[in-house]
Write a protein that holds these residues in place. Structure first.
Motif, PDB file in Angstrom:
ATOM      1  N   SER A  74      10.471   5.907  -0.766  1.00  0.00           N
ATOM      2  CA  SER A  74      10.988   4.755  -1.503  1.00  0.00           C
ATOM      3  C   SER A  74      11.769   3.816  -0.591  1.00  0.00           C
ATOM      4  O   SER A  74      11.719   2.585  -0.748  1.00  0.00           O
ATOM      5  N   ASN A  77       9.178   1.766   1.267  1.00  0.00           N
ATOM      6  CA  ASN A  77       8.606   0.734   0.400  1.00  0.00           C
ATOM      7  C   ASN A  77       9.582  -0.418   0.192  1.00  0.00           C
ATOM      8  O   ASN A  77       9.185  -1.592   0.152  1.00  0.00           O
ATOM      9  N   PHE A 159      -0.276  -2.843   1.933  1.00  0.00           N
ATOM     10  CA  PHE A 159       0.677  -2.401   0.915  1.00  0.00           C
ATOM     11  C   PHE A 159       0.409  -3.007  -0.463  1.00  0.00           C
ATOM     12  O   PHE A 159       1.029  -2.605  -1.441  1.00  0.00           O
ATOM     13  N   GLN A 163       1.064   2.338  -1.243  1.00  0.00           N
ATOM     14  CA  GLN A 163       2.477   2.420  -0.872  1.00  0.00           C
ATOM     15  C   GLN A 163       2.804   3.851  -0.440  1.00  0.00           C
ATOM     16  O   GLN A 163       2.026   4.773  -0.663  1.00  0.00           O
TER      17      GLN A 163
END
Length: 234
Positions: A74, A77, A159, A163
């Motif tokens: 995360s 990302n 992306f 992801q």
């Protein structure tokens, strides 16, 4: 690709305050025309003000801090969403990236048509042993399903389709598996201009013991204090 304006967003996610200098030095030494650095701090007690104070000495640096409960995937990302250039490079916080690393990686996109450039064969240095090795020899300059996560250079448009998974361990591998599943091309360049610094497993997300790692390594030089002259190519 002489004369091409190389532009790159370098992202680094870290939970180690002591890597501050290395993160900025790896960014600063890259010989590209236009670049930015996006740092994501991933531990609650890290002092973001110290990182911001260091960032004053460099151009185009952005620093963010996410709760330590946020997974590495995360965090990555999040950093990608902040990136403004068409290529994104993922740097580890404690490895060594030589001055030509980014330029060499970017030059391969037009030559290979790849979506992701990385390295399957890498230099690996064991500071406790003062030992420089080549990890997984003879996997250079070819399409591969796997390259080292610390060497990812990715077209940002990737992306839009894939992801990083929301997990702390194994996010690089699963990311590549997802890319392969939709037919994206991964290319392994040469081994030069990057070195993985391998210490005790407690310092790494990849917990394999040095003895096991060395089984897949070829010795380059023993009793070496400065590995940098040995890994530079091109």
């Amino acid at each position: 690709m002489k004369g091409v304006l190389f532009v790159i967003s370098i992202i680094t996610c870290t939970n180690r305050q002591h890597c501050l200098k290395k993160v900025f030095q790896n960014y600063d030494r890259q010989k590209v025309k236009k670049k930015e650095l996006i740092i994501v701090l991933n531990r609650d007690n890290m002092d973001i003000n110290k990182w911001k104070a260091e960032a004053i000495h460099y151009s185009n640096v952005s620093i963010f801090q996410l709760p330590e409960t946020t997974t590495l995937g995360s965090c990555l990302n999040f950093a990608v969403k902040k990136a403004k250039y068409e290529y994104v490079a993922k740097f580890d916080d404690d490895d060594y990236y030589a001055p030509n690393y980014i330029e060499d990686s970017l030059s391969l996109f037009n030559k290979t048509g790849a979506d992701i450039i990385g390295k399957r064969t890498i230099y690996m240095y064991f500071p406790d042993k003062k030992l420089l090795t080549i990890h997984v020899p003879n996997q250079e300059n070819r399409s591969k399903r796997y390259v080292a996560g610390s060497t990812f250079v990715i077209r940002k448009k990737v992306f839009n389709k894939v992801q990083f998974p929301d997990q702390k361990v194994g996010s690089d591998l699963y990311f590549l598996q997802r890319c392969a599943a939709i037919g994206l091309k991964v290319y392994s360049g040469n081994r030069f201009n990057y070195c993985c610094i391998r210490r005790d497993p407690v310092h790494h997300t990849w917990k394999k013991r040095p003895e096991k790692i060395l089984e897949r390594c070829k010795t380059v030089k023993r009793k070496v204090d400065d590995f940098r002259p040995f890994i530079v190519g091109n």
